[in-house]
Motif scaffolding. Structure first.
Motif, PDB file in Angstrom:
ATOM      1  N   GLY A 298      -5.274   0.298   8.818  1.00 49.28           N
ATOM      2  CA  GLY A 298      -5.239   1.336   7.799  1.00 49.28           C
ATOM      3  C   GLY A 298      -5.205   2.709   8.457  1.00 49.28           C
ATOM      4  O   GLY A 298      -4.538   2.916   9.472  1.00 49.28           O
TER       5      GLY A 298
ATOM      6  N   THR B  15      -1.834   1.391  -6.586  1.00 48.20           N
ATOM      7  CA  THR B  15      -1.194   2.403  -5.757  1.00 48.20           C
ATOM      8  C   THR B  15      -0.287   3.273  -6.623  1.00 48.20           C
ATOM      9  O   THR B  15       0.214   2.831  -7.660  1.00 48.20           O
ATOM     10  CB  THR B  15      -0.354   1.744  -4.648  1.00 48.20           C
ATOM     11  OG1 THR B  15       0.538   0.792  -5.235  1.00 48.20           O
ATOM     12  CG2 THR B  15      -1.232   1.024  -3.650  1.00 48.20           C
TER      13      THR B  15
ATOM     14  N   SER C 184      -0.355   5.025  -0.696  1.00 48.41           N
ATOM     15  CA  SER C 184      -1.812   5.041  -0.813  1.00 48.41           C
ATOM     16  C   SER C 184      -2.516   5.615   0.407  1.00 48.41           C
ATOM     17  O   SER C 184      -3.703   5.938   0.336  1.00 48.41           O
ATOM     18  CB  SER C 184      -2.344   3.629  -1.073  1.00 48.41           C
ATOM     19  OG  SER C 184      -2.201   2.821   0.092  1.00 48.41           O
TER      20      SER C 184
ATOM     21  N   SER D 243      -8.697  -6.736   5.542  1.00 49.94           N
ATOM     22  CA  SER D 243      -7.267  -6.887   5.795  1.00 49.94           C
ATOM     23  C   SER D 243      -6.802  -8.327   5.979  1.00 49.94           C
ATOM     24  O   SER D 243      -5.652  -8.645   5.667  1.00 49.94           O
ATOM     25  CB  SER D 243      -6.875  -6.088   7.050  1.00 49.94           C
ATOM     26  OG  SER D 243      -7.570  -6.563   8.196  1.00 49.94           O
TER      27      SER D 243
ATOM     28  N   TYR E  96       0.827  -1.209   0.000  1.00 48.81           N
ATOM     29  CA  TYR E  96       0.000   0.000   0.000  1.00 48.81           C
ATOM     30  C   TYR E  96       0.865   1.263   0.000  1.00 48.81           C
ATOM     31  O   TYR E  96       0.419   2.313   0.471  1.00 48.81           O
ATOM     32  CB  TYR E  96      -0.939   0.002   1.211  1.00 48.81           C
ATOM     33  CG  TYR E  96      -2.166  -0.858   0.987  1.00 48.81           C
ATOM     34  CD1 TYR E  96      -3.243  -0.385   0.240  1.00 48.81           C
ATOM     35  CD2 TYR E  96      -2.249  -2.133   1.516  1.00 48.81           C
ATOM     36  CE1 TYR E  96      -4.367  -1.158   0.030  1.00 48.81           C
ATOM     37  CE2 TYR E  96      -3.367  -2.929   1.306  1.00 48.81           C
ATOM     38  CZ  TYR E  96      -4.421  -2.431   0.564  1.00 48.81           C
ATOM     39  OH  TYR E  96      -5.539  -3.212   0.344  1.00 48.81           O
TER      40      TYR E  96
ATOM     41  N   ASP F 118       1.882  -0.715   7.474  1.00 48.04           N
ATOM     42  CA  ASP F 118       2.289   0.424   6.657  1.00 48.04           C
ATOM     43  C   ASP F 118       2.474   1.666   7.536  1.00 48.04           C
ATOM     44  O   ASP F 118       1.543   2.108   8.202  1.00 48.04           O
ATOM     45  CB  ASP F 118       1.246   0.695   5.574  1.00 48.04           C
ATOM     46  CG  ASP F 118       1.703   1.740   4.578  1.00 48.04           C
ATOM     47  OD1 ASP F 118       2.258   1.354   3.541  1.00 48.04           O
ATOM     48  OD2 ASP F 118       1.505   2.946   4.842  1.00 48.04           O
TER      49      ASP F 118
ATOM     50  N   SER G 233      -6.005   4.383  -3.794  1.00 53.22           N
ATOM     51  CA  SER G 233      -6.076   3.703  -2.500  1.00 53.22           C
ATOM     52  C   SER G 233      -6.023   2.186  -2.632  1.00 53.22           C
ATOM     53  O   SER G 233      -5.853   1.480  -1.637  1.00 53.22           O
ATOM     54  CB  SER G 233      -7.373   4.087  -1.774  1.00 53.22           C
ATOM     55  OG  SER G 233      -8.501   3.387  -2.292  1.00 53.22           O
TER      56      SER G 233
ATOM     57  N   SER H 299      -4.669  -1.550  -3.597  1.00 57.65           N
ATOM     58  CA  SER H 299      -3.372  -2.221  -3.693  1.00 57.65           C
ATOM     59  C   SER H 299      -2.995  -2.515  -5.136  1.00 57.65           C
ATOM     60  O   SER H 299      -1.813  -2.596  -5.474  1.00 57.65           O
ATOM     61  CB  SER H 299      -3.396  -3.522  -2.892  1.00 57.65           C
ATOM     62  OG  SER H 299      -4.392  -4.403  -3.398  1.00 57.65           O
TER      63      SER H 299
ATOM     64  N   TRP I 285      -4.699 -10.519   3.439  1.00 54.95           N
ATOM     65  CA  TRP I 285      -3.312 -10.225   3.109  1.00 54.95           C
ATOM     66  C   TRP I 285      -2.330 -10.942   4.035  1.00 54.95           C
ATOM     67  O   TRP I 285      -1.109 -10.836   3.840  1.00 54.95           O
ATOM     68  CB  TRP I 285      -3.044  -8.722   3.208  1.00 54.95           C
ATOM     69  CG  TRP I 285      -3.760  -7.893   2.194  1.00 54.95           C
ATOM     70  CD1 TRP I 285      -4.651  -6.893   2.434  1.00 54.95           C
ATOM     71  CD2 TRP I 285      -3.648  -7.967   0.761  1.00 54.95           C
ATOM     72  NE1 TRP I 285      -5.095  -6.348   1.266  1.00 54.95           N
ATOM     73  CE2 TRP I 285      -4.498  -6.985   0.219  1.00 54.95           C
ATOM     74  CE3 TRP I 285      -2.902  -8.776  -0.105  1.00 54.95           C
ATOM     75  CZ2 TRP I 285      -4.625  -6.786  -1.151  1.00 54.95           C
ATOM     76  CZ3 TRP I 285      -3.037  -8.579  -1.468  1.00 54.95           C
ATOM     77  CH2 TRP I 285      -3.887  -7.593  -1.981  1.00 54.95           C
TER      78      TRP I 285
ATOM     79  N   TYR J  51      -6.353   6.682   0.711  1.00 55.62           N
ATOM     80  CA  TYR J  51      -7.278   5.778   1.400  1.00 55.62           C
ATOM     81  C   TYR J  51      -8.190   6.576   2.318  1.00 55.62           C
ATOM     82  O   TYR J  51      -9.411   6.363   2.370  1.00 55.62           O
ATOM     83  CB  TYR J  51      -6.478   4.745   2.196  1.00 55.62           C
ATOM     84  CG  TYR J  51      -7.196   3.462   2.491  1.00 55.62           C
ATOM     85  CD1 TYR J  51      -6.815   2.275   1.880  1.00 55.62           C
ATOM     86  CD2 TYR J  51      -8.254   3.419   3.392  1.00 55.62           C
ATOM     87  CE1 TYR J  51      -7.465   1.083   2.154  1.00 55.62           C
ATOM     88  CE2 TYR J  51      -8.914   2.234   3.675  1.00 55.62           C
ATOM     89  CZ  TYR J  51      -8.510   1.068   3.054  1.00 55.62           C
ATOM     90  OH  TYR J  51      -9.175  -0.110   3.329  1.00 55.62           O
TER      91      TYR J  51
ATOM     92  N   MET K 202       0.064   4.591   6.883  1.00 59.47           N
ATOM     93  CA  MET K 202      -1.290   4.353   7.390  1.00 59.47           C
ATOM     94  C   MET K 202      -1.366   4.723   8.873  1.00 59.47           C
ATOM     95  O   MET K 202      -2.341   5.344   9.327  1.00 59.47           O
ATOM     96  CB  MET K 202      -1.683   2.895   7.185  1.00 59.47           C
ATOM     97  CG  MET K 202      -1.931   2.489   5.748  1.00 59.47           C
ATOM     98  SD  MET K 202      -3.435   3.222   5.061  1.00 59.47           S
ATOM     99  CE  MET K 202      -3.538   2.304   3.499  1.00 59.47           C
TER     100      MET K 202
END
Length: 277
Positions: A52, A235, A15, A117, A12, A73, A230, A232, A120, A19, A76
């Motif tokens: 996020g 980005t 992003s 989420s 990300y 991230d 935003s 993935s 991932w 986001y 984030m």
């Protein structure tokens, strides 16, 4: 998900500011439904994994004594902290770390949440570790939501719907037909099989609740551009030197669809799945 796909820190990258702007917020009715389902009374601790920019963490934090949001991230976490300050949310703290690195001395929690989420992550590993972090009477809450685009349809709305099919085609023209994700590709999409993983980790359930959508949301060109950045799969860093040209083409497409730069969508239903340790 491709067997050779591995998470990397660019998933990300760049992003986070988009986001926070482009994704539609979770409705207050989501918090009400979770409160009722779990009989929340202001006690206990919340852990939001893959938080996020804090969209779900900040919505639910008032129902707990304290809350912790974690995300891999860094940007984030910066966005989440900034939003918490803007809303005077003083009972939330933030940690940059991967879910696979939990428990990370964070302690125990009454509720653990995931929103867009869990797919991932190394799901089996994360499920096992988080079960040990949950209070015996606690709950794992998985919020299944699509906040980047609304429901398709042909019914009249105040403004045109965003041309999502044509936007997808434009992205594919720049980045190729196979979905991007960090430094890798996702030819078969993200992971599935959550129920089997949860049962193998020792969870029971699940119970399910639904939060209705169908609210009309108006959005501008800048909002839709942020939606695209935003994701993935699109980005900003993925476009490299082509980023300015892509954004110009995207904005041109949007203005061709709506000459006043306004769009309308109906929000989607949100599904909440609750597991018990």
């Amino acid at each position: 998900m491709a067997k050779d796909w591995e998470w990397d820190e660019t998933l990300y990258a760049d992003s986070a500011p988009h986001y926070a702007v482009g994704r539609m917020p979770y409705p207050p009715s989501l918090a009400d439904a979770i409160r009722k389902e779990l009989s929340l009374d202001g006690r206990g601790r919340l852990l939001d994994v893959g938080c996020g920019p804090g969209s779900l963490s900040l919505l639910l934090a008032p129902m707990f004594e304290t809350a912790v949001g974690v995300d891999a991230d860094r940007d984030m976490i910066i966005q989440a902290s900034r939003r918490a300050s803007e809303t005077n949310a003083t009972n939330v703290r933030w940690r940059q770390l991967r879910a696979e690195d939990l428990p990370a001395d964070l302690g125990g929690f009454r509720v653990v949440t995931f929103a867009q989420s869990f797919h991932w992550m190394d799901q089996a590993l994360v499920a096992r570790r988080l079960r040990d972090m949950l209070d015996p009477s606690g709950a794992w809450v998985h919020v299944h939501a699509t906040t980047h685009r609304g429901m398709p349809g042909v019914d009249p709305l105040p403004h045109p719907r965003p041309p999502w099919d044509r936007i997808d085609e434009l992205v594919a023209r720049y980045l190729g037909p196979v979905r991007r994700a960090g430094r890798s590709l996702l030819p078969t999409g993200t992971r599935a099989g959550e129920e089997e993983i949860m049962r193998q980790a020792g969870f029971t359930g699940p119970s399910r609740i639904e939060v209705s959508g169908n609210q009309i949301v108006d959005r501008g060109v800048d909002d839709i551009v942020s939606v695209v950045f935003s994701l993935s799969s699109s980005t900003p860093h993925l476009f490299a030197a082509d980023l300015p040209t892509f954004e110009t083409d995207l904005r041109r497409l949007l203005m061709q669809t709506s000459d006043n730069g306004r769009f309308s969508e109906r929000t989607r239903e949100i599904a909440v799945v609750v597991w018990r340790p």
